[in-house]
Design a protein around this motif. Structure first.
Motif, PDB file in Angstrom:
ATOM      1  N   GLN A  10       0.811  -1.219   0.000  1.00 52.48           N
ATOM      2  CA  GLN A  10       0.000   0.000   0.000  1.00 52.48           C
ATOM      3  C   GLN A  10       0.846   1.271   0.000  1.00 52.48           C
ATOM      4  N   ARG A  11       2.158   1.129   0.123  1.00 50.52           N
ATOM      5  CA  ARG A  11       3.003   2.324   0.206  1.00 50.52           C
ATOM      6  C   ARG A  11       3.354   2.828  -1.189  1.00 50.52           C
ATOM      7  N   THR A  12       3.112   4.111  -1.411  1.00 46.49           N
ATOM      8  CA  THR A  12       3.463   4.728  -2.685  1.00 46.49           C
ATOM      9  C   THR A  12       4.971   4.944  -2.756  1.00 46.49           C
ATOM     10  N   SER A  14       8.511   6.525  -4.191  1.00 43.76           N
ATOM     11  CA  SER A  14       9.000   7.779  -4.759  1.00 43.76           C
ATOM     12  C   SER A  14       9.578   7.513  -6.144  1.00 43.76           C
ATOM     13  N   VAL A  77      -0.608   1.348 -12.458  1.00 43.87           N
ATOM     14  CA  VAL A  77      -0.711   2.302 -11.356  1.00 43.87           C
ATOM     15  C   VAL A  77      -1.631   1.689 -10.308  1.00 43.87           C
ATOM     16  N   SER A  78      -1.344   1.944  -9.058  1.00 42.56           N
ATOM     17  CA  SER A  78      -2.198   1.459  -7.973  1.00 42.56           C
ATOM     18  C   SER A  78      -3.246   2.525  -7.681  1.00 42.56           C
ATOM     19  N   VAL A  81      -4.259   3.826  -4.082  1.00 45.47           N
ATOM     20  CA  VAL A  81      -3.413   4.751  -3.318  1.00 45.47           C
ATOM     21  C   VAL A  81      -2.948   5.926  -4.171  1.00 45.47           C
ATOM     22  N   GLY A  83      -0.826   6.063  -6.831  1.00 46.10           N
ATOM     23  CA  GLY A  83       0.597   6.122  -7.164  1.00 46.10           C
ATOM     24  C   GLY A  83       1.134   4.755  -7.540  1.00 46.10           C
ATOM     25  N   ILE A  84       2.453   4.667  -7.631  1.00 48.51           N
ATOM     26  CA  ILE A  84       3.130   3.415  -7.965  1.00 48.51           C
ATOM     27  C   ILE A  84       3.517   2.709  -6.671  1.00 48.51           C
ATOM     28  N   THR A  85       3.205   1.420  -6.582  1.00 47.74           N
ATOM     29  CA  THR A  85       3.551   0.624  -5.405  1.00 47.74           C
ATOM     30  C   THR A  85       4.366  -0.593  -5.824  1.00 47.74           C
ATOM     31  N   THR A 225       6.239  11.822  -3.934  1.00 48.42           N
ATOM     32  CA  THR A 225       5.919  10.571  -4.602  1.00 48.42           C
ATOM     33  C   THR A 225       4.973  10.759  -5.763  1.00 48.42           C
TER      34      THR A 225
END
Length: 227
Positions: A10-12, A14, A77-78, A81, A83-85, A225
């Motif tokens: 789940q973390r985007t 950078s 892309v996610s 969230v 962004g990219i994970t 990010t």
């Protein structure tokens, strides 16, 4: 692998973290992670779509795929969230492996994503108009095409109310960092000029012979990010 070393899905990530990944043929553009696989014919493209689709179903994470006769374009892309994970990274690496099995290579030099930018002193006043005209949806300070076909539109803050003070629209052309200089050189060879390169490699401002501006943009040297 220990629990502490398992990537948080789940973390985007950078842009710097994305650039450190083993992702030959992929580029971080404005709207996500992109690749173009040169299939050469439609049948090979269909086979690759089927293989990518099966991998996506197994991963529970799904890309945008655009198949034409000579190529298959992929966007990851996610959306949950924004962004990219690590999910996108893992699926991109899986796709590279499947492309190799099908003897298909990626063509990062052919990647590009265009955004529309409109100068305005008050984007909140005019954004609803453009959303209605384009049949777009508002996403923060941007307008996006819900079908995914049209370019994203964003608003650049300007101080002047004078509609003739400067060019109102300009294009942001996102490319892979590996080909940005080639694109700039081609533009200047075609009669353009470099107006401002103080923000390179994030973006370089170009102008045509009439002074109309466009930016060649990359994911490099961008804070945070986001895109």
């Amino acid at each position: 692998m220990t629990e502490s070393s398992t990537p948080d899905p789940q973390r985007t990530l950078s842009n710097d973290e994305i650039a450190q990944q083993d992702l030959p043929g992929w580029a971080r553009l404005a709207g996500g992670l992109f690749a173009r696989f040169e299939t050469g014919d439609f049948q090979t493209g269909l086979e690759l779509v089927s293989a990518f689709g099966a991998a996506a179903e197994e991963a529970g994470h799904h890309p945008d795929l655009v198949l034409t006769y000579p190529a298959l374009e992929v966007k990851l892309v996610s959306h949950d969230v924004g962004g990219i994970t690590s999910r996108d990274i893992q699926l991109a690496q899986a796709f590279n492996g499947l492309a190799k099995v099908h003897s298909v290579s990626a063509a990062p030099a052919a990647l590009a994503e265009v955004e529309l930018a409109l100068d305005t002193p008050d984007h909140e006043k005019i954004a609803p108009f453009w959303a209605a005209v384009l049949d777009y949806e508002q996403d923060g300070d941007e307008l996006v095409d819900p079908s995914g076909r049209g370019p994203t539109m964003w608003f650049q803050k300007r101080d002047s109310e004078d509609a003739e003070a400067s060019q109102r629209f300009h294009l942001d052309v996102w490319v892979s960092p590996d080909v940005a200089q080639d694109r700039i050189s081609a533009a200047t060879a075609a009669g353009g000029t470099v107006v401002d390169e103080s923000q390179a490699p994030s973006f370089v401002v170009l102008a045509d012979a009439d002074g109309n501006k466009a930016c060649i943009c990359t994911s490099l040297d961008r804070a945070g990010t986001g895109s």
